[in-house]
Design a protein around this motif. Structure first.
Motif, PDB file in Angstrom:
ATOM      1  N   ALA A 149     -10.466   7.898  -2.994  1.00  0.00           N
ATOM      2  CA  ALA A 149     -10.039   7.619  -1.621  1.00  0.00           C
ATOM      3  C   ALA A 149      -9.302   8.835  -1.078  1.00  0.00           C
ATOM      4  N   LEU A 150      -9.877   9.463  -0.057  1.00  0.00           N
ATOM      5  CA  LEU A 150      -9.333  10.696   0.520  1.00  0.00           C
ATOM      6  C   LEU A 150      -8.565  10.379   1.796  1.00  0.00           C
ATOM      7  N   HIS A 151      -7.247  10.528   1.722  1.00  0.00           N
ATOM      8  CA  HIS A 151      -6.368  10.227   2.848  1.00  0.00           C
ATOM      9  C   HIS A 151      -5.885  11.538   3.477  1.00  0.00           C
ATOM     10  N   GLY A 152      -5.735  11.536   4.791  1.00  0.00           N
ATOM     11  CA  GLY A 152      -5.179  12.701   5.466  1.00  0.00           C
ATOM     12  C   GLY A 152      -5.587  12.729   6.919  1.00  0.00           C
ATOM     13  N   ASP A 153      -4.804  13.440   7.708  1.00  0.00           N
ATOM     14  CA  ASP A 153      -5.100  13.575   9.133  1.00  0.00           C
ATOM     15  C   ASP A 153      -6.367  14.391   9.344  1.00  0.00           C
ATOM     16  N   LEU A 154      -6.838  14.426  10.584  1.00  0.00           N
ATOM     17  CA  LEU A 154      -7.958  15.289  10.938  1.00  0.00           C
ATOM     18  C   LEU A 154      -7.599  16.728  10.577  1.00  0.00           C
ATOM     19  N   GLY A 155      -8.520  17.416   9.933  1.00  0.00           N
ATOM     20  CA  GLY A 155      -8.307  18.800   9.566  1.00  0.00           C
ATOM     21  C   GLY A 155      -7.491  19.017   8.302  1.00  0.00           C
TER      22      GLY A 155
ATOM     23  N   LEU B 108     -16.926   8.701  -2.726  1.00  0.00           N
ATOM     24  CA  LEU B 108     -15.929   9.621  -2.183  1.00  0.00           C
ATOM     25  C   LEU B 108     -15.730   9.191  -0.738  1.00  0.00           C
ATOM     26  N   VAL B 109     -14.555   8.699  -0.401  1.00  0.00           N
ATOM     27  CA  VAL B 109     -14.368   8.020   0.877  1.00  0.00           C
ATOM     28  C   VAL B 109     -13.260   8.646   1.707  1.00  0.00           C
ATOM     29  N   GLU B 110     -13.642   9.184   2.869  1.00  0.00           N
ATOM     30  CA  GLU B 110     -12.678   9.670   3.846  1.00  0.00           C
ATOM     31  C   GLU B 110     -12.293   8.495   4.740  1.00  0.00           C
ATOM     32  N   TRP B 111     -11.028   8.437   5.123  1.00  0.00           N
ATOM     33  CA  TRP B 111     -10.466   7.358   5.934  1.00  0.00           C
ATOM     34  C   TRP B 111     -10.637   6.000   5.232  1.00  0.00           C
ATOM     35  N   PRO B 112     -10.263   5.897   3.952  1.00  0.00           N
ATOM     36  CA  PRO B 112     -10.482   4.665   3.185  1.00  0.00           C
ATOM     37  C   PRO B 112      -9.712   3.459   3.701  1.00  0.00           C
ATOM     38  N   GLU B 113      -8.612   3.696   4.402  1.00  0.00           N
ATOM     39  CA  GLU B 113      -7.823   2.569   4.918  1.00  0.00           C
ATOM     40  C   GLU B 113      -8.635   1.709   5.881  1.00  0.00           C
ATOM     41  N   ARG B 114      -9.692   2.269   6.459  1.00  0.00           N
ATOM     42  CA  ARG B 114     -10.533   1.512   7.396  1.00  0.00           C
ATOM     43  C   ARG B 114     -11.444   0.527   6.677  1.00  0.00           C
ATOM     44  N   ALA B 115     -11.480   0.587   5.350  1.00  0.00           N
ATOM     45  CA  ALA B 115     -12.277  -0.361   4.573  1.00  0.00           C
ATOM     46  C   ALA B 115     -11.534  -1.681   4.380  1.00  0.00           C
ATOM     47  N   GLY B 116     -10.244  -1.702   4.708  1.00  0.00           N
ATOM     48  CA  GLY B 116      -9.470  -2.938   4.614  1.00  0.00           C
ATOM     49  C   GLY B 116      -9.525  -3.553   3.231  1.00  0.00           C
ATOM     50  N   ARG B 117      -9.830  -4.821   3.175  1.00  0.00           N
ATOM     51  CA  ARG B 117      -9.838  -5.577   1.911  1.00  0.00           C
ATOM     52  C   ARG B 117     -10.929  -5.117   0.956  1.00  0.00           C
ATOM     53  N   HIS B 118     -11.865  -4.305   1.417  1.00  0.00           N
ATOM     54  CA  HIS B 118     -12.960  -3.816   0.576  1.00  0.00           C
ATOM     55  C   HIS B 118     -12.540  -2.628  -0.292  1.00  0.00           C
ATOM     56  N   LEU B 119     -11.380  -2.062  -0.029  1.00  0.00           N
ATOM     57  CA  LEU B 119     -10.893  -0.922  -0.798  1.00  0.00           C
ATOM     58  C   LEU B 119     -10.577  -1.395  -2.221  1.00  0.00           C
ATOM     59  N   PRO B 120     -11.223  -0.816  -3.230  1.00  0.00           N
ATOM     60  CA  PRO B 120     -10.983  -1.296  -4.603  1.00  0.00           C
ATOM     61  C   PRO B 120      -9.576  -0.976  -5.081  1.00  0.00           C
TER      62      PRO B 120
ATOM     63  N   LEU C  46      -3.909  14.266   1.294  1.00  0.00           N
ATOM     64  CA  LEU C  46      -3.854  15.644   1.780  1.00  0.00           C
ATOM     65  C   LEU C  46      -2.956  15.722   2.998  1.00  0.00           C
ATOM     66  N   GLU C  47      -2.032  16.693   2.973  1.00  0.00           N
ATOM     67  CA  GLU C  47      -1.115  16.898   4.095  1.00  0.00           C
ATOM     68  C   GLU C  47      -1.122  18.360   4.491  1.00  0.00           C
ATOM     69  N   ILE C  48      -0.987  18.610   5.773  1.00  0.00           N
ATOM     70  CA  ILE C  48      -0.896  19.971   6.280  1.00  0.00           C
ATOM     71  C   ILE C  48       0.571  20.395   6.242  1.00  0.00           C
ATOM     72  N   HIS C  49       0.848  21.536   5.614  1.00  0.00           N
ATOM     73  CA  HIS C  49       2.192  22.108   5.548  1.00  0.00           C
ATOM     74  C   HIS C  49       2.094  23.555   6.023  1.00  0.00           C
ATOM     75  N   GLY C  50       2.320  23.766   7.305  1.00  0.00           N
ATOM     76  CA  GLY C  50       2.200  25.116   7.863  1.00  0.00           C
ATOM     77  C   GLY C  50       0.771  25.607   7.770  1.00  0.00           C
ATOM     78  N   ASN C  51       0.572  26.728   7.078  1.00  0.00           N
ATOM     79  CA  ASN C  51      -0.765  27.299   6.925  1.00  0.00           C
ATOM     80  C   ASN C  51      -1.467  26.841   5.658  1.00  0.00           C
ATOM     81  N   GLN C  52      -0.836  25.974   4.897  1.00  0.00           N
ATOM     82  CA  GLN C  52      -1.459  25.519   3.661  1.00  0.00           C
ATOM     83  C   GLN C  52      -1.502  23.997   3.608  1.00  0.00           C
ATOM     84  N   ARG C  53      -2.062  23.487   2.526  1.00  0.00           N
ATOM     85  CA  ARG C  53      -2.170  22.047   2.320  1.00  0.00           C
ATOM     86  C   ARG C  53      -1.391  21.670   1.067  1.00  0.00           C
TER      87      ARG C  53
END
Length: 151
Positions: free
Chosen positions: A31-37, A104-116, A124-131
């Motif tokens: 499950a891949l979590h993180g903002d756009l980009g 491999l799932v981007e935006w997994p929270e949108r799967a709701g109750r289906h998320l295993p 993944l979080e953006i921290h300045g110029n790095q992640r």
């Protein structure tokens, strides 16, 4: 147990994906979590290319919602649920078939109750110029594989 890495650039994000490919197994859910980009698709690209070859085209399935790849040992499902309106819509995308391979799932929270419950959360979080990425295993199996994990 949470594992954290700082990723200086796109190459480091691809490298993390390649490292995860080495421990990926059939039946896994990532499950891949993180903002756009934040680097979700880049990480996925590194993982899929590690298994299928650097020349494999790995676009974001933002509009198709799912892209399926035939891996050497098992199939890979790459989901992007950003545009999914209803969590039950994952059933129409072949969600239940992923037990035969890896999801491999981007935006997994949108799967709701289906998320295993058993999965690897990749935050993944953006921290300045790095992640910054945190790997959080949920359930059995992932903790052992992440013990001593490095890029």
């Amino acid at each position: 147990m949470t594992t954290t890495f700082d990723l200086a650039d796109e190459a480091a994000t691809l490298s993390l994906g390649r490292a995860l490919a080495r421990i990926l197994r059939a039946g896994d859910f990532v499950a891949l979590h993180g903002d756009l980009g934040a680097g979700k698709t880049t990480l996925t690209r590194g993982l899929i290319q590690a298994l299928l070859g650097e020349g494999e085209d790995v676009p974001s399935p933002t509009y198709t919602l799912v892209q399926i790849y035939e891996g050497p040992d098992f199939p890979l499902w790459h989901f992007d649920l950003y545009r999914l309106d209803d969590p039950d819509g994952v059933e129409e995308l072949g969600w239940d078939d992923t037990v035969e391979g890896a999801a491999l799932v981007e935006w997994p929270e949108r799967a709701g109750r289906h998320l295993p419950r058993q999965r690897l959360d990749v935050l993944l979080e953006i921290h300045g110029n790095q992640r910054r990425v945190r790997l959080e295993p949920k359930g059995e199996g992932w903790q052992e594989r992440l013990h001593g994990f490095s890029l």
